[in-house]
Design an enzyme around this catalytic site. Structure first.
Site, PDB file in Angstrom:
ATOM      1  N   HIS A 165       0.869  -1.173   0.000  1.00 34.21           N
ATOM      2  CA  HIS A 165       0.000   0.000   0.000  1.00 34.21           C
ATOM      3  C   HIS A 165       0.914   1.233   0.000  1.00 34.21           C
ATOM      4  O   HIS A 165       2.116   1.112   0.238  1.00 34.21           O
ATOM      5  CB  HIS A 165      -0.887  -0.018   1.242  1.00 34.21           C
ATOM      6  CG  HIS A 165      -2.121  -0.862   1.098  1.00 34.21           C
ATOM      7  ND1 HIS A 165      -3.138  -0.847   2.019  1.00 34.21           N
ATOM      8  CD2 HIS A 165      -2.515  -1.722   0.136  1.00 34.21           C
ATOM      9  CE1 HIS A 165      -4.106  -1.671   1.638  1.00 34.21           C
ATOM     10  NE2 HIS A 165      -3.746  -2.217   0.501  1.00 34.21           N
ATOM     11  N   GLU A 196       1.331   3.717   2.066  1.00 35.68           N
ATOM     12  CA  GLU A 196       2.024   3.984   3.327  1.00 35.68           C
ATOM     13  C   GLU A 196       3.129   2.940   3.558  1.00 35.68           C
ATOM     14  O   GLU A 196       4.226   3.266   4.034  1.00 35.68           O
ATOM     15  CB  GLU A 196       1.034   3.949   4.496  1.00 35.68           C
ATOM     16  CG  GLU A 196      -0.115   4.955   4.390  1.00 35.68           C
ATOM     17  CD  GLU A 196      -1.334   4.385   3.684  1.00 35.68           C
ATOM     18  OE1 GLU A 196      -1.184   3.599   2.714  1.00 35.68           O
ATOM     19  OE2 GLU A 196      -2.454   4.724   4.087  1.00 35.68           O
ATOM     20  N   SER A 225      -7.302   7.723   3.885  1.00 35.58           N
ATOM     21  CA  SER A 225      -7.405   7.194   5.246  1.00 35.58           C
ATOM     22  C   SER A 225      -6.757   5.804   5.325  1.00 35.58           C
ATOM     23  O   SER A 225      -7.070   4.923   4.536  1.00 35.58           O
ATOM     24  CB  SER A 225      -8.893   7.118   5.613  1.00 35.58           C
ATOM     25  OG  SER A 225      -9.080   6.727   6.941  1.00 35.58           O
ATOM     26  N   CYS A 256      -1.884  -0.576   7.239  1.00 31.66           N
ATOM     27  CA  CYS A 256      -1.036   0.617   7.306  1.00 31.66           C
ATOM     28  C   CYS A 256      -1.148   1.285   8.678  1.00 31.66           C
ATOM     29  O   CYS A 256      -0.155   1.798   9.209  1.00 31.66           O
ATOM     30  CB  CYS A 256      -1.418   1.576   6.189  1.00 31.66           C
ATOM     31  SG  CYS A 256      -1.170   0.830   4.544  1.00 31.66           S
TER      32      CYS A 256
END
Lengths: 145, 145
Positions: A50, A52, A77, A82
């Protein structure tokens, strides 16, 4: 626009240009970006990269002290994975581009003392709205649905 | 010894032989290992490749249905990041080798409906006890301390 959120958005846009999911992130330590990245599910066939996570990976191995003085910026968000990485490393503050298209684990983060600020940035919202409309199956895969 | 926990232990031992942190994991779908891995902090300079994350990565992109029918085996109680990945993908059951040397987010997992079984396996405990005694600074780095 904050320059660091702008950098995260540029990461998201780069991911989109690569045929990927448009989510980007940067980790900032004392005013300097130490890691930046974007979702690489498509590009690397990855279930864990992902945006992040990619930023954490690209920051490399850092001492605990550095994470605990850092701010993580993400265009969307943060999901459970993450958010878990944020908790593991003790990141104290997270700036979120938007949570309209997907609400991650912000409540969990706050319950553990992480400061979470949500910008509801129009560029971030539009990136995800367009992507979800165009590639719903890919988006669902990315959030385990 | 359950053959799948044995496979996770073999991953942990392989990681140790590589000079790494001895934590291994396998993801099992309908009686077949679809992903296996071990901690690669040292080997790849990675902040995100915990054993469970490496197993997720090596399983590749799977449909949500597969994760929701899978069991994750890990030699050590899963940290916040790995527990977050388990929640993201809806893994319903986690078999933990031991939680004596490190207690991860088992309570969070259970609060979200994940079945968590802890074996307190002597081989798993010894692997981590010896490692933590020999390389405390590396272990602390891996758990953000």
């Amino acid at each position: 626009m904050d320059a660091f959120m702008q950098a995260a958005i540029e990461e998201a846009q780069q991911g989109l240009a690569e045929g990927g999911i448009p989510i980007g992130s940067v980790i900032v330590h004392k005013g300097r970006i130490i890691g930046r990245g974007h979702n690489r599910r498509v590009q690397q066939g990855s279930a864990i990269r992902h945006g992040e996570m990619d930023a954490f990976e690209n920051a490399g191995r850092q001492p605990a002290r550095v994470y605990r003085e850092s701010v993580l910026y993400t265009t969307l968000s943060p999901c459970a994975m993450c958010s878990g990485a944020i908790l593991l490393y003790g990141i104290p503050k997270v700036i979120v581009g938007e949570n309209r298209t997907f609400l991650g684990e912000e409540a969990l983060l706050r319950s553990r003392g992480v400061a979470v600020e949500v910008l509801q940035d129009e560029t971030c919202i539009r990136l995800m709205q367009d992507f979800i409309a165009n590639r719903p199956e890919l988006w669902n895969e990315d959030i385990g649905e």
